[in-house]
Enzyme design. Structure first.
Site, PDB file in Angstrom:
ATOM      1  N   THR A 132      35.889 -59.957  27.977  1.00 26.65           N
ATOM      2  CA  THR A 132      35.448 -60.399  26.657  1.00 26.65           C
ATOM      3  C   THR A 132      34.869 -59.228  25.868  1.00 26.65           C
ATOM      4  OG1 THR A 132      33.652 -61.638  25.610  1.00 26.65           O
ATOM      5  CG2 THR A 132      33.355 -61.141  27.908  1.00 26.65           C
ATOM      6  N   ASP A 133      34.826 -59.383  24.550  1.00 27.16           N
ATOM      7  CA  ASP A 133      34.175 -58.344  23.724  1.00 27.16           C
ATOM      8  C   ASP A 133      32.655 -58.371  23.900  1.00 27.16           C
ATOM      9  OD1 ASP A 133      33.647 -60.742  22.382  1.00 27.16           O
ATOM     10  OD2 ASP A 133      34.320 -60.036  20.419  1.00 27.16           O
ATOM     11  N   GLU A 134      32.132 -59.477  24.482  1.00 29.11           N
ATOM     12  CA  GLU A 134      30.673 -59.627  24.542  1.00 29.11           C
ATOM     13  C   GLU A 134      30.024 -58.605  25.468  1.00 29.11           C
ATOM     14  OE1 GLU A 134      29.206 -63.626  24.489  1.00 29.11           O
ATOM     15  OE2 GLU A 134      31.063 -64.395  23.632  1.00 29.11           O
ATOM     16  N   TYR A 158      25.738 -64.341  30.648  1.00 25.15           N
ATOM     17  CA  TYR A 158      27.207 -64.440  30.658  1.00 25.15           C
ATOM     18  C   TYR A 158      27.842 -63.060  30.517  1.00 25.15           C
ATOM     19  CZ  TYR A 158      31.874 -64.905  28.568  1.00 25.15           C
ATOM     20  OH  TYR A 158      33.209 -64.752  28.273  1.00 25.15           O
ATOM     21  N   LYS A 162      30.070 -60.794  33.184  1.00 21.00           N
ATOM     22  CA  LYS A 162      31.450 -60.345  32.911  1.00 21.00           C
ATOM     23  C   LYS A 162      31.518 -58.818  32.992  1.00 21.00           C
ATOM     24  CE  LYS A 162      34.647 -62.366  31.695  1.00 21.00           C
ATOM     25  NZ  LYS A 162      35.764 -63.039  32.452  1.00 21.00           N
TER      26      LYS A 162
END
Ligand code: NAD
Ligand code: TYD
Length: 356
Positions: A132-134, A158, A162
């Site tokens: 993810t970009d997060e 989260y 990741k």
């Protein structure tokens, strides 16, 4: 054949449907069916001979080893994860278990399997990790969008979990030579999106006459991509990506949360006007902000466009109106998800298969 993990979730199920539409190659779906896994998403293919579902977790080493040995996939695409930031704030432990420990278990199982393959099969093999970009953290308003070399600065349990799995994937390429590919995608939206995430939650709440809760000032920015474009990007990376590389995927479509909710309300005003003629936007309320809320995400997808020729096909206006229409046309899907009844479907379905 390819092995997909987490294929009963939002993006994984869209991916399997798209894969079977575009390819003859069989696909196996390994999914533990957590609250986010919904086999109803895959009803259209459940009797397709090219599709097989295996109930189980990526943390089950024996199952992973047996499955890889028995099916010898040429690629593994890993979607399996806990994916909701708000849930990670309330209960991080599941995220550490699934996104770190269980994912490690999968990568280690894949490595052992890959090392046992003949040379050509080893060269051809791919492990694609959907990230993810997060993991890159939060951008200020004026900062340039995330590139693949942006420093990792995850801010939620989260994104930290990741990020951790991304590092393991990177290390397995560097140390063992496992042919890995990692993708960092921005926020997805589209059919089969669990109605706890912003866009489906707002559509469903609006139709049910409930409040539309915007966190904080609603000026947080996300970069939205239609889920089918994300799936086509993953297929592109799988077929043409260079082992060991990471690829950002995004729709070049930054919107504030407030803009998104207003646009959903306007679409619903057109498609399903309220009997009293009042606008859905009247249901918007502002609620306490999410703890540690990231202000802005934005993806620079130059690399995947330049090196692999991938570009998104769906404009945000078209994607959002198709999404709203999909939810309007699938009220049973929504009500079964909301009541939890979709979880009974697997029992019914397998009882039926056993009788055949
Ligand atoms: P989702 O929560 O809808 O689905 C996750 C799926 O994984 C579910 O089917 C669940 O049953 C399954 N699963 C969970 N733990 C498992 C385990 N231990 N073993 C096997 N299966 C397990 O998630 P999603 O939105 O479809 O996201 C898929 C992937 O894409 C995730 O890795 C997520 O981090 C990433 N991603 C999501 C977005 C987004 O906007 N949704 C954006 C970028 C990246
Ligand atoms: P979400 O769909 O949870 O995705 P993510 O946090 O992974 O980006 O949320 C998208 C944005 O919408 C995020 O800035 C939080 C915000 N949001 C709300 O304002 N209200 C809500 O009820 C939800 C679920 C999200």
């Amino acid at each position: 054949m390819i092995l997909v993990t987490g294929g009963a979730g939002f993006i994984g199920s869209n991916f399997i449907l798209a894969w079977l539409r575009d390819h003859d190659e069989p696909v196996i779906n390994l999914d533990k069916l957590t609250y986010a896994g919904n086999l109803e998403n895959l009803v259209a293919v459940c009797e397709d001979p090219r599709y097989r579902f295996v109930l189980g977790g990526i943390g089950d080493s024996e199952l992973v080893a047996r499955l890889l040995e028995a099916t010898k996939p040429r690629a593994v695409v890993n979607f399996a994860a806990e994916s909701h930031v708000d849930r990670s704030i309330r209960g991080p432990a599941n995220f550490i278990q699934t996104n770190i420990s269980d994912t490690f278990n999968l990568i280690e199982g894949v490595r052992k399997h890959w090392e046992s393959l003949p040379e050509q099969a080893r060269l051809d093999f791919r492990f694609l990790h959907v990230s993810t970009d997060e993991v890159f953290g939060s951008l200020s308003d004026a900062a340039p969008a995330f590139t693949e070399t942006h420093p990792y600065q995850p801010n939620s349990p989260y994104s930290a979990s990741k990020a951790s799995s991304d590092h393991l994937v990177r290390a397995y390429h560097h140390t063992y030579g496992l042919p890995t590919l990692t993708t960092h995608c921005s926020n997805n939206y589209g059919p089969y999106h669990f109605p706890e995430k912003l866009i489906p939650l707002m559509i469903v709440n609006a139709l049910q006459g409930r409040p539309l809760p915007i966190y904080g000032d609603g000026k947080q920015v996300r970069d939205w991509l239609y889920v089918r474009d994300h799936c086509s990007a993953i297929m592109t990376v799988l077929s043409r990506g260079k082992p060991g590389e990471t690829y950002n995927i995004g729709g070049n479509c930054e919107r504030t949360n407030h803009e998104i909710v207003v646009e959903i309300c306007a679409l619903l005003d057109q498609e399903r006007p309220k009997p009293d003629g009042r606008p859905y936007a009247e249901q918007i309320i502002y609620v306490t902000d999410r703890a540690g809320h990231d202000r802005r995400y934005a993806i620079d997808a130059t690399k995947i466009r330049r090196e692999l020729g991938w570009v998104p096909e769906t404009s945000f206006d078209r994607g959002l109106s198709e999404t709203v229409r999909w939810y309007l046309e699938h009220p049973e899907w929504v009500s079964r998800v909301q009541s939890g009844a979709y979880r009974e479907w697997i029992n019914l379905h397998y009882q039926k298969l056993e009788r055949q």
